[in-house]
Design a protein around this motif. Structure first.
Motif, PDB file in Angstrom:
ATOM      1  N   TYR A   1       0.831  -1.201   0.000  1.00  0.00           N
ATOM      2  CA  TYR A   1       0.000   0.000   0.000  1.00  0.00           C
ATOM      3  C   TYR A   1       0.864   1.249   0.000  1.00  0.00           C
ATOM      4  O   TYR A   1       0.588   2.226  -0.707  1.00  0.00           O
ATOM      5  N   GLN A   2       1.923   1.236   0.800  1.00  0.00           N
ATOM      6  CA  GLN A   2       2.806   2.392   0.862  1.00  0.00           C
ATOM      7  C   GLN A   2       3.517   2.616  -0.475  1.00  0.00           C
ATOM      8  O   GLN A   2       3.710   3.758  -0.913  1.00  0.00           O
ATOM      9  N   LEU A   3       3.871   1.516  -1.148  1.00  0.00           N
ATOM     10  CA  LEU A   3       4.518   1.648  -2.446  1.00  0.00           C
ATOM     11  C   LEU A   3       3.550   2.214  -3.485  1.00  0.00           C
ATOM     12  O   LEU A   3       3.920   3.069  -4.306  1.00  0.00           O
ATOM     13  N   LYS A   4       2.307   1.748  -3.438  1.00  0.00           N
ATOM     14  CA  LYS A   4       1.324   2.271  -4.377  1.00  0.00           C
ATOM     15  C   LYS A   4       1.090   3.766  -4.151  1.00  0.00           C
ATOM     16  O   LYS A   4       0.939   4.540  -5.093  1.00  0.00           O
ATOM     17  N   THR A   5       1.079   4.169  -2.875  1.00  0.00           N
ATOM     18  CA  THR A   5       0.896   5.587  -2.557  1.00  0.00           C
ATOM     19  C   THR A   5       2.071   6.412  -3.076  1.00  0.00           C
ATOM     20  O   THR A   5       1.901   7.515  -3.621  1.00  0.00           O
ATOM     21  N   ALA A   6       3.267   5.871  -2.949  1.00  0.00           N
ATOM     22  CA  ALA A   6       4.461   6.580  -3.428  1.00  0.00           C
ATOM     23  C   ALA A   6       4.441   6.718  -4.949  1.00  0.00           C
ATOM     24  O   ALA A   6       4.814   7.762  -5.505  1.00  0.00           O
ATOM     25  N   LYS A   7       4.006   5.674  -5.642  1.00  0.00           N
ATOM     26  CA  LYS A   7       3.946   5.748  -7.094  1.00  0.00           C
ATOM     27  C   LYS A   7       2.891   6.758  -7.561  1.00  0.00           C
ATOM     28  O   LYS A   7       3.077   7.448  -8.575  1.00  0.00           O
TER      29      LYS A   7
END
Length: 405
Positions: free
Chosen positions: A159-165
């Motif tokens: 989830y954190q990676l998706k938010t960063a992208k």
């Protein structure tokens, strides 16, 4: 006593009286004869009629048919091939005026300069926003790079990676937006330098240096006319347009236009423009108000003699086959009608009205009134009376006179 004897003086003798009486009788006879001669002479003069004057000798022309060209003239308005208003695209103070009224300018030449400082600052601000957006994209990319291995090792959730992208895409979009703002600022900055879109002549300059100008101004900065060629617009009525089309071969109006002969432009001083023009456009419809159709002729104007706004007349030549011609000098006008004097077999003249449909040089083109073979009086018609006898003097035919010219 005899009265005669009473008038004889007393001192005269009878021998002297007789000769005196004889002399007096002779005088009376002479006087009576003289009076009688006068009376008879007067009566003889009254009985003798005056001699009739001889019929005038006048030149007579034989009417024949000939192929000729008539000229028709139509008012024309002249415009440059490009007539454009020069208007400001941005608001600001008019800092410089680089041209003068009536000057010739080349395409791309600077005409006006609007104060550029506010627009340069807008460009600087847009560039700063672009740089900030580029830095934000770098930060977003670093965050993505940091979270990617952690997610792969299941240290953090995806989830954190998706938010960063997502943040990275927002940063990239901000860059595009900032670039657009920079481009807009550059365009506005460029608008402060007003240049000529075409080569041509400058018109009036209502705005002077120091004036505040705006894109919403009613009055333009100036006008610019490209007059290396000019358009002459004129109009034909429905009847003239039908006759105009009937003169030339072609299945369509476009074909007819290609076959049209050159036309002449008559300037305001009634002199012909030295170069001929070519009709290249016919309007698509008639004007409902005037009932006329607009036609355009193009004329070369390398020397700049003609300018936008000039007026003149277009002279069209129309060909007529087997036309009946009458010299203008052989006609007389009365009460808006044109007459000629025809000569009959008895050499008596008849005043004949004619219908004129055009002119060809010094001749009238006749529709009705006379026909081929008729004889008309060529000159000396000012004092002629209807029915008067003349002595015809043969002259050349109208066709021969026309061909000699």
């Amino acid at each position: 006593m005899n009265p005669e004897n009473s008038r004889i003086p007393q001192n005269l003798t009878r021998e002297n009286v007789q000769p005196i009486k004889t002399i007096m009788k002779m005088k009376n006879v002479i006087i009576t004869s003289f009076i009688l001669a006068l009376v008879l002479s007067s009566c003889a003069d009254k009985n003798q009629a005056p001699a009739a004057p001889a019929p005038p000798v006048l030149p007579v022309l034989a009417i024949t048919s000939a192929n000729t060209t008539t000229d028709a003239e139509y008012p024309a308005a002249i415009q440059g091939t490009v007539d454009v208003e020069i208007r400001p695209q941005v608001s600001g103070n008019l800092e410089r005026v680089y041209v003068d009224e009536g000057a010739y300018v080349s395409k791309g030449q600077t005409l006006f300069k609007i104060n550029e400082r506010p627009f340069r600052e807008q460009l600087n601000n847009a560039l700063a926003n672009l740089h900030a957006a580029e830095a934000a994209l770098i930060n977003a990319q670093l965050e993505v790079d940091k979270l990617t291995p952690l997610v792969q090792n299941k240290v953090v959730s995806d989830y954190q990676l998706k938010t960063a992208k997502a943040s990275q895409k927002i940063a990239a979009a901000n860059i595009e937006q900032a670039k657009a703002m920079v481009g807009s600022a550059k365009i506005n900055l460029g608008y402060t330098n007003v240049t000529a879109p075409v080569s041509g002549y400058i018109g009036r300059l209502p705005k002077k240096q120091g004036s505040l100008v705006s894109a919403s101004d009613v009055e333009a900065l100036t006008t610019l006319s490209d007059v290396h060629e000019v358009f002459a617009y004129f109009s034909l009525g429905e009847t003239d347009f039908i006759n105009f089309k009937a003169q030339y071969a072609g299945s369509s109006l476009g074909d007819k236009i290609k076959k049209l002969p050159p036309v002449t432009l008559i300037l305001a001083d009634n002199n012909a423009y030295p170069q001929t023009g070519k009709i290249d456009m016919v309007d698509g419809q008639f004007d409902k108000t005037t009932g006329a159709i607009t036609i355009r002729a193009t004329f070369p104007n390398a020397n700049g003699t003609l300018r936008s706004g000039n007026t003149g007349k277009i002279r069209l030549g129309l060909q007529h086959d087997d036309a009946i011609l009458v010299p203008q000098a052989a006609t007389v006008e009365m009460q808006d009608k044109v007459f000629v004097f025809t000569v009959g077999k008895d050499n008596k003249v008849t005043k004949m009205p004619i219908t004129v449909v055009g002119k060809s040089g010094t001749n009238y083109l006749i529709k009705e009134g006379v026909k081929t073979g008729d004889q008309i009086v060529l000159s000396g018609i000012d004092k002629l009376q209807d029915g008067q006898a003349i002595q015809p003097q043969k002259s050349a035919s109208v066709a021969e006179v026309t061909n000699k010219k």
